[in-house]
Design a protein around this motif. Structure first.
Motif, short mmCIF file in Angstrom:
data_model
loop_
_atom_site.label_atom_id
_atom_site.label_comp_id
_atom_site.label_asym_id
_atom_site.label_seq_id
_atom_site.Cartn_x
_atom_site.Cartn_y
_atom_site.Cartn_z
N ILE A 1 0.87 -1.18 0.00
CA ILE A 1 0.00 0.00 0.00
C ILE A 1 0.90 1.22 0.00
CG2 ILE A 1 -1.73 1.34 1.25
CD1 ILE A 1 -2.85 -1.23 2.37
N ASP A 2 0.77 2.04 -1.05
CA ASP A 2 1.63 3.21 -1.21
C ASP A 2 3.11 2.85 -1.05
OD1 ASP A 2 -0.52 4.84 -1.73
OD2 ASP A 2 -0.72 5.52 0.35
N LYS A 3 3.51 1.76 -1.72
CA LYS A 3 4.90 1.29 -1.79
C LYS A 3 5.43 0.72 -0.47
CE LYS A 3 6.02 4.51 -5.52
NZ LYS A 3 6.92 5.56 -6.01
N ARG A 4 4.55 0.53 0.48
CA ARG A 4 4.96 -0.09 1.76
C ARG A 4 4.35 -1.49 1.84
NH1 ARG A 4 2.68 -0.74 6.64
NH2 ARG A 4 0.86 0.47 5.96
N LYS A 5 5.22 -2.48 2.03
CA LYS A 5 4.72 -3.86 2.06
C LYS A 5 3.88 -4.08 3.32
CE LYS A 5 6.27 -8.66 1.65
NZ LYS A 5 7.43 -9.57 1.50
N VAL A 6 2.68 -4.62 3.11
CA VAL A 6 1.76 -4.79 4.24
C VAL A 6 1.35 -6.24 4.46
CG1 VAL A 6 0.85 -2.44 4.12
CG2 VAL A 6 -0.22 -4.23 2.76
N GLY A 7 1.67 -7.11 3.54
CA GLY A 7 1.27 -8.50 3.74
C GLY A 7 1.90 -9.45 2.73
N GLU A 8 1.92 -10.72 3.10
CA GLU A 8 2.52 -11.75 2.25
C GLU A 8 1.85 -13.10 2.54
OE1 GLU A 8 6.78 -14.13 1.85
OE2 GLU A 8 6.78 -12.05 2.59
N THR A 9 1.66 -13.88 1.48
CA THR A 9 1.17 -15.27 1.64
C THR A 9 1.69 -16.08 0.47
OG1 THR A 9 -0.77 -16.62 2.15
CG2 THR A 9 -1.00 -15.00 0.39
#
Length: 299
Positions: A286-294
């Motif tokens: 979100i807006d170049k900031r990583k917020v999640g991974e799966t």
């Protein structure tokens, strides 16, 4: 001032034996007609002058020892008195003219030296005053410097605290997402999708998650990047993918965030012929900031 109250200096400044001596000389001429009596009187008067000169020299030496501020002119005047004393002591014959001359010279030297002493003491007093003022200014500057350093330290502390607060606010304002759900899909002849676990049948990936509410976060347009990577961490080619951007992505979704929970769904179409069995990773920014991974594994 102490220097003017000093006993030796006071005696030097106030005592004037020369006037008395001159009177005695005149008196001697008038009252002593006998040569022997004149000689005796002369040597008496010479002795008186010597004693007075001894006292003056002694006072000079005492002053010279105690007063470190004496100028060269004052010391020169003192040396003249000492030299005069030696000259008087060397007189062996009756010579009232010379004795009178020495007496006048003593008077003149005393007067000159008195002025020099007063001037020197005045200068010394002024120097002490200036030194005191200098020390006062120095102390004020040191106090000012300490105050400045103290304020500088406080300012640095406040700046660090402000940075930390901004960092915390920034972190608190970050939007978080719920757990990411990813599903491999195959497309039927009627255009509908059904779930699959086989890579050779996968035509698309469906990614779902919620942007969670955050009252501290800023409202407005948010860019949500969805990234699909293969086992080599390469972006899988798709119809909307772009690997040349700062954040390589498969899908870019613009979301109007209003600080409330909002669902996000991304459907990424792929070419099944380019897929192999193995693990696939999904990243969300979100807006170049990583917020999640799966991840998802295909057979």
């Amino acid at each position: 001032m102490k220097a003017l109250n000093n006993t030796s200096l006071s005696k030097f400044l106030k005592f004037s034996p020369v006037i008395l001596l001159v009177s005695l000389i005149i008196y001697s001429f008038k009252t002593h007609e006998n040569k022997n009596q004149l000689e005796n009187e002369f040597f008496k008067e010479k002795k008186i002058l010597e004693k007075e000169l001894d006292k003056i020299v002694a006072d000079y030496k005492e002053i010279r020892t105690k007063k470190k501020w004496l100028t060269k002119r004052v010391i020169t005047g003192m040396n003249k008195i000492i030299a005069l004393k030696d000259s008087v002591k060397k007189m062996e014959k009756v010579n009232y003219d010379l004795l009178f001359k020495y007496s006048l010279k003593v008077t003149k030297l005393e007067r000159e030296n008195r002025k020099l002493f007063l001037k020197a003491e005045s200068l010394d007093r002024e120097n002490k005053r200036l030194r005191k003022e200098n020390n006062d200014v120095k102390n004020q500057l040191e106090a000012g410097e300490k105050s400045y350093n103290s304020l500088l330290a406080k300012n640095k502390k406040l700046t660090a605290e402000e940075r930390e607060l901004k960092r915390k606010v920034s972190i608190a304002g970050n939007i978080k997402i719920s757990g990411i759900q990813v599903q491999a899909l195959k497309e039927r002849n009627n255009g509908k999708y059904t779930s699959t676990s086989r890579s050779r049948k996968t035509d698309a990936f469906k990614i779902k998650f919620d942007m969670l509410p955050n009252q501290v976060a800023s409202m407005g347009k948010k860019q949500v990047y969805v990234q699909l990577l293969d086992k080599n961490e390469e972006v899988i080619p798709s119809e909307r993918s772009d690997a040349n951007k700062e954040i390589a992505y498969n899908d870019l979704i613009n979301v109007n965030y209003d600080k409330e929970k909002i669902g996000v769904v991304s459907l990424i179409s792929v070419d099944r012929t380019q897929l192999t069995k193995g693990k696939y990773t999904v990243n969300v920014f979100i807006d170049k900031r990583k917020v999640g991974e799966t991840s998802i594994s295909l057979r």
